[in-house]
Design a protein around this motif. Structure first.
Motif, PDB file in Angstrom:
ATOM      1  N   ARG A  71       0.867  -1.178   0.000  1.00  0.00           N
ATOM      2  CA  ARG A  71       0.000   0.000   0.000  1.00  0.00           C
ATOM      3  C   ARG A  71       0.905   1.229   0.000  1.00  0.00           C
ATOM      4  O   ARG A  71       1.847   1.308   0.788  1.00  0.00           O
ATOM      5  CB  ARG A  71      -0.888   0.018   1.234  1.00  0.00           C
ATOM      6  CG  ARG A  71      -1.798   1.243   1.260  1.00  0.00           C
ATOM      7  CD  ARG A  71      -2.608   1.356   2.532  1.00  0.00           C
ATOM      8  NE  ARG A  71      -3.325   0.118   2.797  1.00  0.00           N
ATOM      9  CZ  ARG A  71      -3.641  -0.306   4.006  1.00  0.00           C
ATOM     10  NH1 ARG A  71      -3.297   0.385   5.063  1.00  0.00           N
ATOM     11  NH2 ARG A  71      -4.293  -1.426   4.177  1.00  0.00           N
ATOM     12  N   GLU A 109       1.081   5.742  -1.530  1.00  0.00           N
ATOM     13  CA  GLU A 109       0.418   6.903  -2.115  1.00  0.00           C
ATOM     14  C   GLU A 109       1.039   7.197  -3.481  1.00  0.00           C
ATOM     15  O   GLU A 109       2.257   7.254  -3.608  1.00  0.00           O
ATOM     16  CB  GLU A 109       0.600   8.135  -1.226  1.00  0.00           C
ATOM     17  CG  GLU A 109      -0.058   8.012   0.142  1.00  0.00           C
ATOM     18  CD  GLU A 109      -1.575   8.038   0.070  1.00  0.00           C
ATOM     19  OE1 GLU A 109      -2.123   8.795  -0.754  1.00  0.00           O
ATOM     20  OE2 GLU A 109      -2.199   7.297   0.854  1.00  0.00           O
ATOM     21  N   GLY A 122      -1.702  11.317  -5.284  1.00  0.00           N
ATOM     22  CA  GLY A 122      -2.707  11.790  -4.342  1.00  0.00           C
ATOM     23  C   GLY A 122      -3.732  10.750  -3.931  1.00  0.00           C
ATOM     24  O   GLY A 122      -4.704  11.080  -3.255  1.00  0.00           O
ATOM     25  N   ARG A 123      -3.556   9.509  -4.321  1.00  0.00           N
ATOM     26  CA  ARG A 123      -4.507   8.478  -3.900  1.00  0.00           C
ATOM     27  C   ARG A 123      -3.763   7.259  -3.356  1.00  0.00           C
ATOM     28  O   ARG A 123      -2.601   7.024  -3.684  1.00  0.00           O
ATOM     29  CB  ARG A 123      -5.435   8.060  -5.041  1.00  0.00           C
ATOM     30  CG  ARG A 123      -4.748   7.431  -6.218  1.00  0.00           C
ATOM     31  CD  ARG A 123      -5.742   7.142  -7.350  1.00  0.00           C
ATOM     32  NE  ARG A 123      -5.075   6.485  -8.453  1.00  0.00           N
ATOM     33  CZ  ARG A 123      -5.150   5.191  -8.714  1.00  0.00           C
ATOM     34  NH1 ARG A 123      -5.871   4.404  -7.956  1.00  0.00           N
ATOM     35  NH2 ARG A 123      -4.519   4.675  -9.749  1.00  0.00           N
ATOM     36  N   THR A 124      -4.443   6.503  -2.531  1.00  0.00           N
ATOM     37  CA  THR A 124      -3.864   5.292  -1.950  1.00  0.00           C
ATOM     38  C   THR A 124      -4.012   4.144  -2.939  1.00  0.00           C
ATOM     39  O   THR A 124      -5.098   3.903  -3.473  1.00  0.00           O
ATOM     40  CB  THR A 124      -4.563   4.931  -0.626  1.00  0.00           C
ATOM     41  OG1 THR A 124      -4.417   6.037   0.268  1.00  0.00           O
ATOM     42  CG2 THR A 124      -3.966   3.692  -0.010  1.00  0.00           C
TER      43      THR A 124
END
Length: 141
Positions: free
Chosen positions: A48, A50, A53-55
């Protein structure tokens, strides 16, 4: 048969895996955590991180290291900027784990091939010495 299986594994799985890992050497770098641990060498781990700007939760590719790490372990990954799902641990982008697998399966294939040839030659010699004398063979010694 085992030699063909190992040779096929070497050529069809491990070589492309090593090439894929090397292709990410210039990828974007990100700090990540191991999301799902498992046997990373066969592609059962997820990370996981970034990106844009998103995971992102992405699968590590076949040939990845870090299989003994537990979920939540921090690591650095490299990913393709246009597709963050294509990711690899930074330690693996030299193709190391997959390259080792390639060498091991290739060496195993050669070993089993040599064993098969030696056994076949031994069986042919044994059959020749065990065969009864044919007509015209001098058996009086």
């Amino acid at each position: 048969m085992l030699a063909l299986l190992l040779g096929g594994c070497s050529a069809l799985v491990m070589y492309p895996a090593a090439q894929h890992l090397r292709s990410l050497q210039d990828g974007e770098r990100a700090h990540a955590t191991l999301h799902t641990s498992g046997s990373c060498v066969i592609g059962q781990c997820q990370v996981r991180f970034e990106a844009g700007g998103r995971t992102v939760v992405a699968d590590l590719p076949v040939g990845s290291g870090g299989g003994k790490d537990s979920a939540g372990t921090p690591l650095t990954v490299r990913y393709q900027a246009d597709d963050p799902q294509v990711v690899a641990r930074e330690e693996d982008v030299d193709g190391g784990g997959a390259a080792v697998g390639l060498v091991m399966s290739g060496a195993g294939a050669l070993l089993f091939l040599v064993i098969a040839v030696v056994v076949a030659i031994g069986m042919a010699r044994q059959r020749r010495t065990d065969s009864p004398p044919g007509p015209g063979d001098d058996v009086t010694g």
